[in-house]
Write an enzyme that holds these catalytic residues in place. Structure first.
Site, PDB file in Angstrom:
ATOM      1  N   ASN A  50     -19.500 -33.054 -16.688  1.00 36.31           N
ATOM      2  CA  ASN A  50     -18.671 -32.018 -15.677  1.00 36.31           C
ATOM      3  C   ASN A  50     -19.194 -31.689 -14.552  1.00 36.31           C
ATOM      4  OD1 ASN A  50     -20.850 -30.457 -17.005  1.00 36.31           O
ATOM      5  ND2 ASN A  50     -19.366 -28.657 -17.429  1.00 36.31           N
ATOM      6  N   GLY A 108     -25.672 -29.419 -22.226  1.00 38.38           N
ATOM      7  CA  GLY A 108     -24.620 -30.056 -23.141  1.00 38.38           C
ATOM      8  C   GLY A 108     -24.071 -28.754 -24.061  1.00 38.38           C
ATOM      9  N   ARG A 127     -12.514 -23.279 -12.121  1.00 41.93           N
ATOM     10  CA  ARG A 127     -13.477 -24.180 -11.488  1.00 41.93           C
ATOM     11  C   ARG A 127     -13.629 -25.582 -12.299  1.00 41.93           C
ATOM     12  NH1 ARG A 127     -20.013 -23.133 -10.579  1.00 41.93           N
ATOM     13  NH2 ARG A 127     -20.196 -24.848  -9.111  1.00 41.93           N
ATOM     14  N   CYS A 157     -19.463 -24.364 -18.789  1.00 44.55           N
ATOM     15  CA  CYS A 157     -19.990 -23.820 -19.759  1.00 44.55           C
ATOM     16  C   CYS A 157     -20.029 -22.277 -19.094  1.00 44.55           C
ATOM     17  CB  CYS A 157     -21.444 -24.010 -19.860  1.00 44.55           C
ATOM     18  SG  CYS A 157     -22.337 -24.243 -18.364  1.00 44.55           S
ATOM     19  N   SER A 189     -23.444 -19.213 -10.095  1.00 42.91           N
ATOM     20  CA  SER A 189     -24.067 -20.424  -9.730  1.00 42.91           C
ATOM     21  C   SER A 189     -24.707 -20.293  -8.529  1.00 42.91           C
ATOM     22  CB  SER A 189     -23.477 -21.868 -10.176  1.00 42.91           C
ATOM     23  OG  SER A 189     -22.941 -21.637 -11.589  1.00 42.91           O
TER      24      SER A 189
END
Length: 486
Positions: free
Chosen positions: A158, A235, A285, A291, A448
């Site tokens: 992703n 993941g 997004r 995640c 982030s």
């Protein structure tokens, strides 16, 4: 098979030691464009024999690389940072072609990815230790920090470029050699990044890249064999559990960034425009395939109808299409399986009583598209409350009591990130401290940042990436006891 100059410029082989090599088996792996369903190209498909050669190259290079001056390691990262920015348009287009996100978002990821290299180029020269006198005065304690050794880095599809730099950056800065295994859906961004690092001066054997369609056959022997000393994986929680079990055999040091089930809480005193803006970021997004995506949106009953109307208008106005086309806001999901999952979760919620305010129907035509969707009056027993949606679906719930919404938000096995919107500073801090997540966005939908520690609690993972602590995952402490007589 159609060709494209940006794809033609990317190596299609495995990077092992100092060269690019075909897979020992001769097999190749097809790379698809999810917007069209066509094959972009084929890349080498590694197997266990290739993994063994990559490990040998990493182990052979480890000692010399660990002795390389920190400044030299940092300068390599800095040069790679500059090359990435110089080639931002090509890298963004490459990413869009292989995984679908709109070009505007892909450009943003390129800048974000490059920043990890700049950040860790600066951290490379700040690896410290310590020196102290023992309490009885008889010894001196010298504390060193040394690279953990050869690492296995596994990245998702992703954010194929940023997740590569977020792992490679601290490993290079710390003095570790690496084997990098990207997701099979998005090998091209990783291969391009590998070539850039070689161009920037990274010595042979420090970074070895294996593209493969059979992760189990490549990864398990590496983890159980004793040669890998560190695993960094991003993941799903399901796969993370399997890898953690495999790491136990040889006690491999492990950091895992796993799944999320992020609650997004809007209190009745929130700035609703700011809350909608924040949710559009936190939810949409990368088409919701993140995640950190808001999975459960809890809105105070007093403002729920107003909030839903504003959100629905914003979501309905988004343009769905090929990410390379001008004006596209929402690209395709990564593959048919991903779209089928989103469709199933929406149908389950509607079947239990949820109301579709916009979207909810799979469009006709090629590509794995799903429309931006808003669901209201979602029952708390809907399957999507306990499953990552990983798609452009905003599921709205209502609440009336602070304690109740905090309890519901925490009622999950995951704990990566949460979001809180309120004008009350006391409430923001109080709720932020009570939420069981590794990160909290207070009146923002974006958490982030390369300079901040990224990671979760509970079954969302172990360890942190980025920030001042990101390099710690790749360093070991060593203590030297020195007898001393004054």
């Amino acid at each position: 098979m159609p060709t494209h100059p940006v794809i033609d410029s990317v190596p299609k082989q495995l990077r092992i030691g100092e060269g690019w090599e075909a897979a020992a088996s001769g097999r190749t792996l097809a790379v698809d464009n999810p917007a069209t369903g066509t094959v972009l190209c084929e890349v080498a498909d590694a197997g266990p024999e290739d993994a063994a050669r990559a490990l040998a190259a990493a182990r052979e290079a480890q000692q010399g690389w660990a002795r390389t001056a920190p400044r030299a390691r940092g300068e390599i990262l800095r040069r790679a940072h500059e090359i990435i920015l110089e080639r931002a348009e090509d890298l963004a287009l490459l990413m869009t072609l292989e995984m679908g996100k709109p070009l505007a978002e892909a450009r943003g990821e390129v800048a974000y990815a490059a920043e990890f290299f700049r950040w860790f180029s600066e951290e490379a020269v700040r690896i410290d230790g310590g020196f102290a006198t023992s309490p009885d005065g008889r010894n001196r304690h010298l504390v060193l920090r040394q690279p953990v050794g050869p690492c296995l880095l596994i990245t998702p599809w992703n954010f194929p470029l940023a997740m590569g730099t977020r792992k490679i950056g601290p490993a290079v800065a710390a003095g570790c050699t690496m084997i990098l295994k990207p997701a099979p859906q998005t090998p091209l961004s990783t291969l391009a990044l590998t070539a850039i690092l070689a161009e920037a001066g990274l010595p042979p054997g420090v970074l070895n890249t294996l593209t493969t369609s059979d992760a189990a056959a490549v990864v398990e022997p590496l983890l159980r064999g004793g040669g890998i000393r560190k695993l960094s994986f991003t993941g799903s929680t399901q796969v993370g559990r399997i890898l953690l079990t495999q790491c136990a055999d040889t006690v491999v040091r492990t950091s895992l960034e796993l799944g999320g089930n992020a609650p997004f809480i809007v209190f009745d005193d929130a700035d609703l425009d700011a809350a909608v803006d924040g949710l559009m970021v936190a939810k949409m997004r990368n088409m919701g395939e993140a995640c950190t995506a808001a999975n459960r949106v809890y809105v105070h009953a007093g403002v729920a109808e107003d909030f839903a109307a504003r959100l629905t208008a914003r979501m309905a106005a988004l343009t769905v299409g090929d990410g390379t086309a001008p004006g596209t806001d929402v690209g395709p999901l990564i593959d048919a399986a991903g779209r089928d999952k989103v469709e199933r979760l929406v149908r389950d919620a509607v079947g239990r009583g949820a109301k579709v305010l916009t979207g909810g129907e799979v469009p006709e035509g090629p590509g794995t598209f799903y429309p931006p969707t808003v669901l209201a009056q979602v029952p708390r027993d809907a399957e999507l409350t306990g499953t990552e949606i990983f798609g452009p679906v905003a599921a709205l719930f209502t609440f009336e009591d602070e304690d109740d919404v905090v309890r519901i938000a925490n009622d999950t096995e995951w704990g990566l990130v949460s979001y809180v919107f309120t004008r009350d500073l006391d409430r923001a801090l109080r709720v932020g401290e009570r939420l069981e997540t590794g990160m909290v966005g207070l009146n923002t939908g974006l958490v982030s940042n390369p300079a901040a520690p990224f990671g979760g609690v509970k079954q969302s993972g172990l360890g942190r990436e980025g920030g001042r602590v990101g390099i710690d995952e790749f360093l070991e402490y060593k203590y030297l006891a020195i007898p001393y007589s004054s």
